[in-house]
Design a protein around this motif. Structure first.
Motif, PDB file in Angstrom:
ATOM      1  N   GLY A   1       0.813  -1.210   0.000  1.00  0.00           N
ATOM      2  CA  GLY A   1       0.000   0.000   0.000  1.00  0.00           C
ATOM      3  C   GLY A   1       0.845   1.259   0.000  1.00  0.00           C
ATOM      4  N   ALA A   2       1.925   1.259   0.758  1.00  0.00           N
ATOM      5  CA  ALA A   2       2.811   2.425   0.790  1.00  0.00           C
ATOM      6  C   ALA A   2       3.528   2.605  -0.540  1.00  0.00           C
ATOM      7  N   ALA A   3       3.844   1.507  -1.209  1.00  0.00           N
ATOM      8  CA  ALA A   3       4.519   1.603  -2.507  1.00  0.00           C
ATOM      9  C   ALA A   3       3.557   2.081  -3.587  1.00  0.00           C
ATOM     10  N   ALA A   4       2.288   1.718  -3.502  1.00  0.00           N
ATOM     11  CA  ALA A   4       1.320   2.082  -4.537  1.00  0.00           C
ATOM     12  C   ALA A   4       0.734   3.470  -4.309  1.00  0.00           C
ATOM     13  N   ARG A   5       0.788   4.007  -3.138  1.00  0.00           N
ATOM     14  CA  ARG A   5       0.114   5.262  -2.799  1.00  0.00           C
ATOM     15  C   ARG A   5       0.523   6.437  -3.681  1.00  0.00           C
ATOM     16  N   PRO A   6       1.799   6.671  -3.973  1.00  0.00           N
ATOM     17  CA  PRO A   6       2.126   7.851  -4.792  1.00  0.00           C
ATOM     18  C   PRO A   6       1.558   7.793  -6.208  1.00  0.00           C
ATOM     19  N   TYR A   7       1.234   6.608  -6.706  1.00  0.00           N
ATOM     20  CA  TYR A   7       0.754   6.464  -8.069  1.00  0.00           C
ATOM     21  C   TYR A   7      -0.768   6.467  -8.180  1.00  0.00           C
TER      22      TYR A   7
END
Length: 57
Positions: A42-48
């Motif tokens: 979730g933290a990796a996908a959040r900026p996108y």
């Protein structure tokens, strides 16, 4: 910065064979915890993800 960490890890793996066993053990232990995996994904996908705008009244 992540390339620096990746290079340091690769250097340790190439110079010390025991580190490969330790790294495999640590990765397996972390991957077995589903809450940690879900948080990291979730933290990796959040900026996108697109920003959700508020409803206008």
């Amino acid at each position: 910065m992540k390339w620096l960490f990746l290079g340091a890890l690769l250097g340790l793996l190439l110079t010390t064979p025991q580190v490969a066993d330790l790294t495999t053990t640590v990765v397996t232990a972390l991957a077995s915890q589903s809450l940690l995996v879900a948080f990291v994904l979730g933290a990796a996908a959040r900026p996108y993800l697109p920003l959700v705008k508020r409803w206008t009244r």
